[in-house]
Scaffold this motif. Structure first.
Motif, mmCIF file in Angstrom:
data_model
loop_
_atom_site.group_PDB
_atom_site.id
_atom_site.type_symbol
_atom_site.label_atom_id
_atom_site.label_comp_id
_atom_site.label_asym_id
_atom_site.label_seq_id
_atom_site.Cartn_x
_atom_site.Cartn_y
_atom_site.Cartn_z
ATOM 1 N N VAL A 182 0.858 -1.062 -0.078
ATOM 2 C CA VAL A 182 -0.331 -0.425 0.002
ATOM 3 C C VAL A 182 1.311 1.107 -0.006
ATOM 4 O O VAL A 182 2.130 0.914 0.166
ATOM 5 N N TRP A 183 0.161 2.066 -0.682
ATOM 6 C CA TRP A 183 0.778 3.984 -0.189
ATOM 7 C C TRP A 183 -0.018 5.270 -0.370
ATOM 8 O O TRP A 183 -1.198 5.043 -0.570
ATOM 9 N N ASN A 184 0.101 5.096 1.714
ATOM 10 C CA ASN A 184 -1.166 6.139 2.245
ATOM 11 C C ASN A 184 -0.980 7.593 1.775
ATOM 12 O O ASN A 184 0.259 8.012 1.914
ATOM 13 N N LEU A 185 -1.556 7.882 0.153
ATOM 14 C CA LEU A 185 -0.465 8.953 -0.225
ATOM 15 C C LEU A 185 -1.513 10.151 0.259
ATOM 16 O O LEU A 185 -2.347 10.026 1.050
ATOM 17 N N ILE A 186 -0.667 11.414 0.690
ATOM 18 C CA ILE A 186 -1.101 12.155 1.822
ATOM 19 C C ILE A 186 -1.298 13.396 0.739
ATOM 20 O O ILE A 186 -0.326 14.096 0.045
ATOM 21 N N PRO A 187 -2.362 13.715 0.173
ATOM 22 C CA PRO A 187 -3.259 15.370 0.022
ATOM 23 C C PRO A 187 -2.353 16.536 -0.074
ATOM 24 O O PRO A 187 -2.163 17.145 1.124
ATOM 25 N N GLY A 188 -1.562 17.025 -1.113
ATOM 26 C CA GLY A 188 -1.089 18.484 -0.920
ATOM 27 C C GLY A 188 0.548 18.025 -0.828
ATOM 28 O O GLY A 188 1.126 19.317 -0.665
ATOM 29 N N LYS A 189 1.073 16.813 -0.620
ATOM 30 C CA LYS A 189 2.341 16.353 0.271
ATOM 31 C C LYS A 189 2.870 15.706 -0.641
ATOM 32 O O LYS A 189 3.784 15.943 -1.977
ATOM 33 N N ASP A 190 2.069 14.447 -1.372
ATOM 34 C CA ASP A 190 2.051 13.774 -2.622
ATOM 35 C C ASP A 190 1.085 14.031 -3.394
ATOM 36 O O ASP A 190 0.109 14.048 -3.110
ATOM 37 N N ASP A 191 1.575 13.157 -4.697
ATOM 38 C CA ASP A 191 1.063 13.239 -5.944
ATOM 39 C C ASP A 191 1.106 11.379 -6.680
ATOM 40 O O ASP A 191 1.579 11.578 -6.869
ATOM 41 N N VAL A 192 -0.074 11.451 -7.069
ATOM 42 C CA VAL A 192 -0.292 10.108 -7.894
ATOM 43 C C VAL A 192 0.668 9.905 -9.320
ATOM 44 O O VAL A 192 1.349 8.930 -9.217
ATOM 45 N N THR A 193 1.276 11.502 -9.829
ATOM 46 C CA THR A 193 1.760 11.245 -10.673
ATOM 47 C C THR A 193 2.904 10.971 -9.877
ATOM 48 O O THR A 193 4.024 10.386 -11.247
ATOM 49 N N GLU A 194 3.868 11.017 -8.758
ATOM 50 C CA GLU A 194 5.072 10.360 -8.577
ATOM 51 C C GLU A 194 4.369 9.205 -7.776
ATOM 52 O O GLU A 194 5.894 8.492 -6.860
ATOM 53 N N LEU A 195 4.268 8.448 -8.270
ATOM 54 C CA LEU A 195 3.984 7.046 -7.406
ATOM 55 C C LEU A 195 5.120 6.196 -7.521
ATOM 56 O O LEU A 195 5.429 5.593 -6.858
ATOM 57 N N PHE A 196 6.520 5.509 -8.492
ATOM 58 C CA PHE A 196 7.000 5.400 -8.729
ATOM 59 C C PHE A 196 8.278 6.194 -8.303
ATOM 60 O O PHE A 196 9.493 5.180 -8.103
ATOM 61 N N ILE A 197 8.140 7.649 -8.271
ATOM 62 C CA ILE A 197 9.526 8.004 -6.981
ATOM 63 C C ILE A 197 9.220 7.615 -5.958
ATOM 64 O O ILE A 197 10.419 7.589 -5.453
ATOM 65 N N LYS A 198 8.327 7.488 -5.252
ATOM 66 C CA LYS A 198 8.155 7.699 -3.926
ATOM 67 C C LYS A 198 7.700 6.149 -3.453
ATOM 68 O O LYS A 198 7.666 5.905 -2.238
ATOM 69 N N ASN A 199 7.813 5.276 -3.974
ATOM 70 C CA ASN A 199 7.395 4.012 -4.084
ATOM 71 C C ASN A 199 8.050 3.208 -4.702
ATOM 72 O O ASN A 199 8.801 2.815 -5.892
ATOM 73 N N LYS A 200 9.023 1.766 -4.370
ATOM 74 C CA LYS A 200 9.913 0.810 -5.108
ATOM 75 C C LYS A 200 8.622 0.569 -5.316
ATOM 76 O O LYS A 200 8.171 -1.074 -5.269
ATOM 77 N N ILE A 201 8.493 -0.359 -6.578
ATOM 78 C CA ILE A 201 6.907 -0.835 -7.212
ATOM 79 C C ILE A 201 8.078 -1.220 -8.523
ATOM 80 O O ILE A 201 8.668 -0.537 -9.200
ATOM 81 N N ASN A 202 8.265 -2.892 -8.500
ATOM 82 C CA ASN A 202 9.599 -3.028 -9.836
ATOM 83 C C ASN A 202 8.285 -4.201 -10.545
ATOM 84 O O ASN A 202 6.930 -4.428 -10.168
#
Length: 202
Positions: A182-202
């Protein structure tokens, strides 16, 4: 290895004013939210109550014009940045992952969203997903474990191969208990477009 990604809708793709409905209702004279009102709202979100009965409940309780109630209910909904749609469409076209939408939402909100975004934009969004699950259509709502089990079972997904993005911690915690990443995205701090930047998804 992650093979499937499940996305929430509100504050992941479309921006929300989470206090919007409360503020709008307060301006109409409703300042206290009762347990009964929350139960009616949850039943509406699960599709156990239709829109007419939902609005009628508040109309009878507070004698507020129905159009004012509908506008207050939709005050939570804001804009949908096109950058997020572009990100999703690119991810979908890559065919690297199976993509799913899983949203607690209701008939009034979806009608407002379709009208606000326009048919082309909305369909481009919806068609980016293999399945488009709205709580009022499947009769489940997050964070109940049944809704995650439903998505996993309906699509033969393995929890450990699945990644879930949601802005509410109670929702990501519930999914994580089933073994979903899971990724608990924080609105205003995170953006879904940063999915692969902020999470290790291979």
């Amino acid at each position: 290895m992650i093979k499937n990604i499940i996305f929430d809708f509100g504050d992941i793709f479309i921006n929300l004013d989470k206090q919007g409905t409360y503020k709008a209702m307060a301006s109409l004279g409703v300042t206290k939210i009762s347990d009964e009102m929350i139960k009616v709202y949850h039943n509406y979100e699960k599709g156990l109550l239709n829109t007419e009965k939902f609005i009628e409940f508040f109309y009878k309780k507070f004698e507020i014009p129905k159009n004012d109630l509908i506008n207050a209910w939709n005050a939570v909904l804001l804009d949908f940045p096109v950058t997020r749609l572009d990100f999703l469409k690119e991810l979908s076209s890559s065919e690297k992952y199976r993509l799913f939408l899983l949203s607690n939402t209701n008939d009034l909100h979806i009608k407002w969203i379709k009208n606000s975004l326009g048919e082309v934009f909305y369909n481009e969004f919806k068609n980016s997903f293999e399945q488009f699950y709205l709580s009022h259509e499947i009769n489940f709502r997050k964070p109940d474990s049944e809704i995650y089990e439903f998505v996993l079972n309906e699509n033969n997904l393995i929890a450990e191969e699945t990644f879930f993005v949601d802005d509410l911690k109670e929702n990501t915690d519930a999914a994580n208990e089933l073994g979903i990443h899971v990724w608990n995205l924080i609105p205003g701090k995170d953006d879904v477009t940063e999915l692969f930047i902020k999470n290790k998804i291979n």
